[in-house]
Each structure stands twice: as C-alpha cells, then as structure tokens.
Design an enzyme around this catalytic site. Structure first.
Site, PDB file in Angstrom:
ATOM      1  N   SER A 578      -7.397 -37.245 -35.153  1.00 51.64           N
ATOM      2  CA  SER A 578      -7.363 -36.689 -33.798  1.00 51.64           C
ATOM      3  C   SER A 578      -5.938 -36.339 -33.396  1.00 51.64           C
ATOM      4  O   SER A 578      -5.702 -35.311 -32.755  1.00 51.64           O
ATOM      5  CB  SER A 578      -7.980 -37.673 -32.794  1.00 51.64           C
ATOM      6  OG  SER A 578      -7.392 -38.948 -32.907  1.00 51.64           O
ATOM      7  N   ASN A 581      -5.093 -32.964 -35.164  1.00 51.52           N
ATOM      8  CA  ASN A 581      -5.938 -31.775 -35.018  1.00 51.52           C
ATOM      9  C   ASN A 581      -6.550 -31.543 -33.639  1.00 51.52           C
ATOM     10  O   ASN A 581      -6.947 -30.416 -33.342  1.00 51.52           O
ATOM     11  CB  ASN A 581      -7.084 -31.843 -36.037  1.00 51.52           C
ATOM     12  CG  ASN A 581      -6.585 -31.896 -37.462  1.00 51.52           C
ATOM     13  OD1 ASN A 581      -5.794 -31.061 -37.869  1.00 51.52           O
ATOM     14  ND2 ASN A 581      -7.024 -32.879 -38.222  1.00 51.52           N
ATOM     15  N   TYR A 582      -6.648 -32.583 -32.815  1.00 56.28           N
ATOM     16  CA  TYR A 582      -7.386 -32.420 -31.552  1.00 56.28           C
ATOM     17  C   TYR A 582      -6.600 -32.773 -30.301  1.00 56.28           C
ATOM     18  O   TYR A 582      -7.010 -32.408 -29.202  1.00 56.28           O
ATOM     19  CB  TYR A 582      -8.670 -33.267 -31.587  1.00 56.28           C
ATOM     20  CG  TYR A 582      -9.665 -32.780 -32.595  1.00 56.28           C
ATOM     21  CD1 TYR A 582     -10.430 -31.637 -32.364  1.00 56.28           C
ATOM     22  CD2 TYR A 582      -9.851 -33.440 -33.806  1.00 56.28           C
ATOM     23  CE1 TYR A 582     -11.332 -31.173 -33.294  1.00 56.28           C
ATOM     24  CE2 TYR A 582     -10.754 -32.987 -34.751  1.00 56.28           C
ATOM     25  CZ  TYR A 582     -11.495 -31.859 -34.485  1.00 56.28           C
ATOM     26  OH  TYR A 582     -12.388 -31.397 -35.415  1.00 56.28           O
ATOM     27  N   LEU A 583      -5.491 -33.488 -30.434  1.00 56.50           N
ATOM     28  CA  LEU A 583      -4.732 -33.918 -29.265  1.00 56.50           C
ATOM     29  C   LEU A 583      -3.530 -33.013 -29.045  1.00 56.50           C
ATOM     30  O   LEU A 583      -2.696 -32.857 -29.939  1.00 56.50           O
ATOM     31  CB  LEU A 583      -4.258 -35.362 -29.451  1.00 56.50           C
ATOM     32  CG  LEU A 583      -5.366 -36.417 -29.582  1.00 56.50           C
ATOM     33  CD1 LEU A 583      -4.760 -37.787 -29.818  1.00 56.50           C
ATOM     34  CD2 LEU A 583      -6.262 -36.420 -28.360  1.00 56.50           C
TER      35      LEU A 583
END
Length: 624
Positions: A578, A581-583
């Site tokens: 995360s 790639n997502y935060l």
C-alpha cells in the site's frame, strides 16, 4: 504554474549577474504569460526550457520549483512520452555453466549423465529441494512434464518417475556454492561491487530528451521454475531462457540502436514514442509481456505517480454525488443497473478490485465483478450484527479474502435477489463486467476507474488514521508505531496479507531477550539511584549523571517494547504494497515534517528516490 516561474525570476534578481539575466528572463517570462493565456503549448514549452537553462546550477532555487519546472519543460498533451531515447539494451542472463564431473545425478539408485539442457533444468529443481513448493503435487507434476521436454529421447525413455530421481548431490553442490558466496573475502566483494557498478554505468542509464535517467530493471531474469502465488495451477513449469530473438527494442530513430550479442539479432526494433518502455518480450509460462522500464525515480515515472494521486484527490469532490447516485440505483427497475450499483458500493466501501475474466489455466482469482454464487454467504444475523455478508474468495496473487461485513439493508435484499435461481459456479453479477463499470465511471469523472477508488480510499484512510492516532507530544518511536498502525488499517482494507515470516518466531525471541536484559539494566540502575540517595554522597553531578542514565535506559526499554508490539501486529500484514502503490506519499511527507519524524524512518532509500517529487513538493500543511 506562473508562480513557479516568478520564483525563478526572483532568484535570478538576487544573483550577482542578476541584472543581465533578469532583463533577458523578464522578456521570456512575458512570453510564457502569453502562452499560458492563449493556450499555446509549443510557445510555453520553448520558453519554459529557455528560462530553466538560464538558472545557474549554483543558484538557490526551491526543490519544488525545480521539480515542477522540469516536468513542465517537456509536458505534452498528445500522448508523446519523449522525442529522443537512447540506451544500450538489456543485459541477458549468463549462459549455463555445466556441473563439474564429481557432481552426480542419480536415477533409481544408479548414476546417470544428463544432457546439458536436461541438467540445467534439473538444477532448477535441485536448488528448490528444501522449499515447500517441491512437496506440492501440482508443482512436481508440472516440473516433470516440462523437464521431459528438454530431455533426449534416451533420457525420456529411461526417466519416467520423478520419485526415483535423486537430486541430493546437486542440491549439496549448490548449497556449497551459496556458502562460498556468503563467505567471500573483502577483496572479492569489492571486485564484484566494482563489476556491478561498471555494468550499471554502461547499461543502467539511458538518455531521454537530453536528460540522463536511471533504468529500473536492465537485467533480464534468468531461467528457472515458475512459482506463482498461492496454489497457482502453473507452478513448477519451466521459465525458459530469454534470447535476443525474443526481445523488442524501443528507441528513437536518430539514436544509436543497441547492438545485440555477437551472432544474435533482435526480434524487432521500434521507434514508438507513445510508450515509456525500452525493451519488451513475452514470457513463456503465462504469456505475459515483460518490460524494461525507467527507474521509479525518473521524471516520467514521477509524473505518472503524481497524476495518479491527483486523480484520486479529485474524486473527493465527486464522491458524495457518486454515493448518492448508486444508493438511488439500488431501487432501479433494471437489474443491470442494480447490479452495477451494488458492485459500486463494494468497490467503494470495501476497496475491492474490479476483477477481470480468467482463462481456464490461470489461477482462480476473482474481484468484485467476477464474484460467483459461492463466494458470498448471506446472514440476516451473525455475531450480533444484522444483514451480514461473508466474503470468501481468492483475490489477486491467490491471497484469500475473508471478510464478514454488515451492509445496508437494501444491499442485502439485492444480493438475495441476485442469488435467486443460481447455483455454485454462476456469476453473482451476471449482467456486469469490469469494462461496463469503468465505462460508466468515465462518465462520472474524467479519468475515473475502479482502481482510482482503491487509491482514494487507501489515501483517505491513512490521512484520517494519522489525524486520530498522532499526538504531538509522543516520542518518535511512539509516532512511528502510530504511523504503522495507520498504514496497517489501509493494508487490512486493501487485503494486503502475507504468511507469517519463517524468521518471525526467532526474531521475536531475540527481541524479547533484549527487552529482558534492558529491564534488568533499568532495575539495577534504579537500585543504584536509590542507594545513592541513601548514601552520604552530596555531589549533585553524581545524582544528575545517574538520573540521566536511568532516563536513557527507560527510553531504550520503551523503544524495544514498542518494536515488539509493532512487529507482532505486523506479522501477517504487508505494509509495503500500500505504501508503494496506493498511498499518496505527500501525506507521509507532510506528517513527517509536521511532527518532526525523520523521513528515513518512513521511506527507505529506494522509496525516497521513487517519491523524490513528493518530498520536494509537500510541506507540513499538505492534506489529501
């Protein structure tokens, strides 16, 4: 954007040659203003580059200004990624080195000399002999099937049963080599490091539009056995050696085209400036296209990351309307609209991946749109909750997703309706697929896809969790525990799980021992401090010294105890996925700057290189 160029102009004004530079740059700045007003991208590009080149390297300029100017310097809206690209091509795996004559392969208790191709593949299996994979039937069956393809007719006729193969002498040899490598002398390590640095200097750098950029993965993966995640149906198949004839090279026409190894040729040479990859090939196991790309710290990668998180930020302005819409559509008379609305609810609230169709020979992993009848169970009441949906399926990388979720009553009623007259194997959303959902989302917001929801919810959750869990009066170790707990909430939301590491128990044992020793030191220091108070010593410096020692030991003990808590809480959670790639990295950067936490405690060197743009751009006031 204009404010950035004005900051450059102010910087020039303070330079010792500022008069001449300002006179010239003020004219350029005027042309940039006209270009911005008139939307003339060519004029903007030309003058932005001209202004940047007038800034001396030693001149003080904020990192944020340099980053933005460089991005704007060559920004294009026509899909073109570059005008000039030159590189040296990939580095191939070294050729197979046959085993020495004293290392034997045994079949049915007898020594057997293998042909070179069969010996190489047998070596792949021997290296994994102590791994869990070699105890799995599917892995062994797939390996044996592929191994036989590399054998000579004589070998295939004789070797018919994997159980009769003895790979132990080969495994022992590889273990011996690995041990020798671990015990290299200081001189050998230095020579190896120098050779790797020379290779990186030659092959790890490309030139793109006048800038030198690092290449991410210029070495092609060597051959071996495919593992996959979870119970992948193709585990054990042979990943064959990639040859130059498999590789497509991408570079500009006016560059020096990379030379293939002597006696070989490239599959193709392209000059496609709408993509950012430098070389590509198709791997043989799953038929996936593999790429050599720019390093994550490169300008193109940084821009792409920035745009991804900016798109997720824009969703915040639309999310209330989107949620109101899908709630209204739960009551639609059209079944396809109801199914889409319920799927939207899952994608939004549970951060489920959209999911794509799979071939029969791929792992049976699913996402929201590809859920089947057996993947959810409905309970009107469960564990004191009402309208509970139990999800149980394999998600990406064959990681099990299990979740008991209390949903809104209308969602529960719709799911009951979707399951009517269906049986295991039937699609839950039989009038829906990922393409339909993403096409619908495009109409709600420019650039919106199901993946954007995942990025939005992950970043938004981190922001809120950090606000709730961080106290300015905490020590740095306490703040780090708070950060990891916030990150953990995101990882749980996104189902970023992992198996408990094999070394976990040992490392926890070592940590507990350190805590025990430190507690004894604290107790001993406390005793000495009390004894000092009872003694006739009246020297203030002695009391002060012992007091500081006790305080230091207590801080060290607390730090170790926090590490123990953090490590135990993280044993089944993968925080890195995360974070990478997502935060939105600017959330973490702003948090570090606001609460005085060194950025090195959150991002390692590789991550700091990847998120350099965020470190330069974000200040302590940034909010997602």
């Amino acid at each position: 954007m204009l404010s950035v160029f004005r900051s450059v102009f102010r910087s020039l004004a303070g330079h010792r040659n500022g008069y001449n530079m300002c006179y010239q740059s003020k004219r350029i700045l005027t042309r940039i203003t006209c270009a911005l007003v008139n939307g003339d991208s060519r004029l903007l590009f030309h003058n932005s580059a001209n202004l940047l080149h007038r800034v001396p390297k030693r001149l003080h300029l904020t990192n944020r200004s340099r980053t933005l100017i460089r991005w704007e310097e060559e920004k294009r809206d026509d899909g073109v990624k570059w005008k000039y690209l030159e590189h040296k091509g990939p580095v191939f795996a070294p050729p197979y080195d046959p085993l020495p004559s004293h290392v034997k392969f045994m079949y049915d208790g007898k020594e057997m000399k293998l042909s070179q191709d069969a010996e190489e593949v047998a070596g792949f299996y021997a290296r994994m002999l102590e791994h869990d994979y070699t105890s799995k039937q599917a892995f062994n069956d797939n390996f044996f099937k592929d191994w036989r393809k590399t054998m000579t007719p004589h070998e295939r006729e004789r070797i018919t049963d994997l159980e009769k193969c003895n790979f132990r002498p080969m495994a022992a040899y590889f273990a011996e080599i690995a041990e020798q490598n671990r015990n290299r002398s200081k001189e050998e390590k230095a020579a190896l490091k120098a050779a790797n640095e020379q290779l990186t200097k030659e092959y790890g750098i490309c030139v793109i539009d006048g800038h030198k950029e690092k290449i991410g993965n210029f070495k092609i993966e060597p051959p071996g056995l495919f593992r996959g995640r979870g119970e992948h149906p193709k585990m054990g198949l042979v990943k064959r050696r990639v040859m130059p004839e498999d590789v497509i090279i991408n570079c500009s026409q006016d560059s020096k085209i990379p030379s293939p190894p002597p006696g070989r040729r490239w599959k193709e040479v392209r000059h496609d400036n709408t993509v950012s990859w430098l070389a590509s090939w198709v791997e043989n196991v799953q038929g996936q296209v593999k790429y050599i790309m720019l390093n994550p710290s490169s300008k193109l990668k940084g821009e792409k990351d920035w745009q991804k998180y900016e798109t997720a930020r824009r969703l915040l302005k639309h999310i209330d309307k989107i949620r109101d819409t899908y709630r209204d559509e739960w009551k639609s008379k059209e079944m396809r609209i109801r199914q889409r609305a319920v799927a939207m609810y899952f994608i939004d609230k549970l951060a489920l991946r959209a999911g794509n169709e799979k071939d029969d020979d791929q792992a049976d992993t699913v996402g929201c749109c590809s859920l089947r009848y057996e993947h959810i169970a409905l309970h009107k009441e469960l564990n004191g909750k009402e309208n509970v949906v139990v999800f149980d399926f394999l998600g990406k990388d064959s990681i099990r997703y299990y979740n008991e979720v209390e949903v809104e009553k209308r969602v529960f009623k719709n799911l009951e309706l979707f399951k009517e007259n269906k049986k295991p194997g039937d699609d839950l959303f039989d009038r829906l697929n990922t393409s339909v959902v993403n096409e619908y989302l495009k109409g709600l917001m420019d650039g919106l896809t199901a993946k954007v929801f995942r990025t939005f919810n992950a970043s938004y959750t981190l922001q809120k969790q950090l606000e709730e869990l961080t106290d300015p009066n905490m020590s740095v170790p306490e703040k780090l525990l708070a950060y990891n707990r916030a990150n953990r909430a995101v990882a749980i939301l996104c189902n970023h799980q992992r198996a408990v590491p094999k070394t976990h128990e040992k490392s926890m044992g070592n940590l507990k021992e350190k805590i025990r020793v430190k507690r004894e030191q604290v107790e001993q220091c406390q005793k000495e401090f009390k004894d000092l108070k009872k003694s006739n010593v009246r020297d203030p410096s002695a009391f002060d010294k012992k007091s500081k020692q006790l305080e230091r030991l207590k801080e060290q003990l607390k730090k170790l105890e926090l590490q123990e808590t953090d490590r135990d809480e993280n044993k089944t959670i993968a925080l890195g996925t995360s974070k990478l790639n997502y935060l939105d990295p600017r959330i973490s950067v702003a948090w570090c700057k606001k609460f005085g936490v060194p950025i090195e405690k959150i991002f390692n060197k590789t991550q700091r290189d990847k998120f350099r743009w965020a470190i330069d751009m974000a200040d302590e006031n940034y909010v997602f």
